[in-house]
Scaffold this active site. Sequence first.
Site, PDB file in Angstrom:
ATOM      1  N   GLU A 169     -55.591  35.773 -35.523  1.00  0.00           N
ATOM      2  CA  GLU A 169     -56.019  34.219 -34.955  1.00  0.00           C
ATOM      3  C   GLU A 169     -56.205  34.529 -33.504  1.00  0.00           C
ATOM      4  O   GLU A 169     -55.709  33.455 -32.916  1.00  0.00           O
ATOM      5  CB  GLU A 169     -55.155  33.505 -35.428  1.00  0.00           C
ATOM      6  CG  GLU A 169     -54.892  33.368 -36.911  1.00  0.00           C
ATOM      7  CD  GLU A 169     -53.868  32.576 -37.488  1.00  0.00           C
ATOM      8  OE1 GLU A 169     -53.274  31.900 -36.769  1.00  0.00           O
ATOM      9  OE2 GLU A 169     -53.739  32.470 -38.664  1.00  0.00           O
ATOM     10  N   ASN A 211     -57.832  39.764 -37.760  1.00  0.00           N
ATOM     11  CA  ASN A 211     -57.607  38.822 -38.993  1.00  0.00           C
ATOM     12  C   ASN A 211     -57.720  37.518 -38.578  1.00  0.00           C
ATOM     13  O   ASN A 211     -57.293  37.105 -37.448  1.00  0.00           O
ATOM     14  CB  ASN A 211     -56.337  39.088 -39.542  1.00  0.00           C
ATOM     15  CG  ASN A 211     -56.030  38.502 -41.003  1.00  0.00           C
ATOM     16  OD1 ASN A 211     -57.105  38.531 -41.812  1.00  0.00           O
ATOM     17  ND2 ASN A 211     -55.013  37.624 -41.180  1.00  0.00           N
ATOM     18  N   HIS A 247     -58.278  30.415 -46.092  1.00  0.00           N
ATOM     19  CA  HIS A 247     -57.369  29.211 -46.618  1.00  0.00           C
ATOM     20  C   HIS A 247     -58.223  28.024 -46.743  1.00  0.00           C
ATOM     21  O   HIS A 247     -58.762  27.487 -45.822  1.00  0.00           O
ATOM     22  CB  HIS A 247     -56.409  28.800 -45.538  1.00  0.00           C
ATOM     23  CG  HIS A 247     -55.309  30.007 -45.491  1.00  0.00           C
ATOM     24  ND1 HIS A 247     -54.356  30.464 -46.443  1.00  0.00           N
ATOM     25  CD2 HIS A 247     -55.042  30.913 -44.386  1.00  0.00           C
ATOM     26  CE1 HIS A 247     -53.601  31.595 -45.972  1.00  0.00           C
ATOM     27  NE2 HIS A 247     -54.047  31.552 -44.818  1.00  0.00           N
ATOM     28  N   GLU A 277     -55.963  36.393 -47.094  1.00  0.00           N
ATOM     29  CA  GLU A 277     -55.137  35.398 -47.410  1.00  0.00           C
ATOM     30  C   GLU A 277     -55.478  34.120 -48.100  1.00  0.00           C
ATOM     31  O   GLU A 277     -55.126  32.828 -47.985  1.00  0.00           O
ATOM     32  CB  GLU A 277     -54.526  34.564 -46.079  1.00  0.00           C
ATOM     33  CG  GLU A 277     -54.129  35.730 -44.879  1.00  0.00           C
ATOM     34  CD  GLU A 277     -53.440  35.463 -43.727  1.00  0.00           C
ATOM     35  OE1 GLU A 277     -53.017  33.897 -43.725  1.00  0.00           O
ATOM     36  OE2 GLU A 277     -53.108  35.952 -42.648  1.00  0.00           O
ATOM     37  N   ASP A 279     -56.159  31.172 -50.492  1.00  0.00           N
ATOM     38  CA  ASP A 279     -55.634  30.069 -51.181  1.00  0.00           C
ATOM     39  C   ASP A 279     -56.534  28.886 -51.282  1.00  0.00           C
ATOM     40  O   ASP A 279     -57.469  28.705 -50.097  1.00  0.00           O
ATOM     41  CB  ASP A 279     -54.400  29.655 -50.878  1.00  0.00           C
ATOM     42  CG  ASP A 279     -54.035  29.403 -49.665  1.00  0.00           C
ATOM     43  OD1 ASP A 279     -54.849  28.986 -48.662  1.00  0.00           O
ATOM     44  OD2 ASP A 279     -52.895  29.670 -49.096  1.00  0.00           O
TER      45      ASP A 279
END
Length: 358
Positions: A169, A211, A247, A277, A279
């Site tokens: 990030e 990432n 996400h 990651e 979701d």
Amino acid sequence: MVRLRLALMATILGAFACGGDKSTTPTGPTSPNSPTTPTGLTVPPLRDAAQSAGKLVGAAVQSGLLGDGRYSGVLGRHFNYLTAEYEMKWDAIEPTRGGNNFAAADAIVAYGQANGMKIKGHALIWHGSVPSWVGSLSASELRAAFEDHIRSVAEHFRGRVVAWDVVNEAIADDNSGLRDTIFRQKLGDQYIADAFRIAHQADLQALLFYNDYGGEGLNQKSNRIYDLVQGLRAQGVPIDGVGLQMHITAGNPPSEGNVAANMSRLASLGLMVNISEMDVRIRDLPAATRLETQRTVYKTLVSVCVAEPRCDAVTFWGFTDAHSWIDAQFGADDPLLFDDNYGAKPAYSGVFDALSRR
Ligand code: XIL
């Protein structure tokens, strides 16, 4: 017939489990005290489908839950890739200065190895997990601590992790360029290249990833990510790929075509990609359509990775709705593949179908 017998058994077991109390609590895979085997333990393993597709299917885990039989059972059945949700971050390993504590992270690695899983290290440099003692260091002290942290952690897990999220990030959300972190302020923009070089020296075998979130499709953030990693490649920095966190919300997911195009342009740089990651939040959708919409989003976007030869893995940020960071971060939700009681959701089927190229 079978149904009747199962219902009878459930009633007897239910009565037994409740100490004879004939409560009106519903039984079945989604009831809180269900005595039945959750469907997460019986549906076909995602990892078998992933293996047929030549992909890794992963989950982020919390070490404190591995002792829960249902948690570790469903995890071991379905996943062949494991990531620590917090235990490998800097402030988890070195909360006070001078000495790493790897106990919790090592427990995750041991579980993964015992279950035939590969492990991805996450994350060496992230502004969200900087120990408080680091905040007061001078630039030269930070430089030494930064190097020591990356080197000692990467060396500790050398041979046991196949990949690292090296820098996490680092791009700002406002399209202004790099995020204004303590690393950038005190070490300069080259901290990113340096982190990859130090990690590579410490572990020559591990694949090294950048990432980030919000840059899954084609937008300003993914353009920034592209520019960053293109620059790193051009300088000969040892970066192997990019993780797209994913996400997302089911009501407004990135489009299939844009994610495919983004993966493809990163792949053209000679980089690998992965979904790191995933979701899918559903609380803003009408209750009646939530689970089906979620299934479609999972299926569509996991299929993009399955179709992209340079996409090696899809990792979900957890696997049961009982334990997701989303509830605390964005409000109560059900963003994952298995429900609170480890029942397989439509989302599971969507991922299974995608991995099976259906
Ligand atoms: C999150 C964990 O899930 C939380 O439990 C923790 O409190 C904060 O970190 N992007 C990342 C992950 O790269 O490391 C974050 O994980 C979620 C967002």
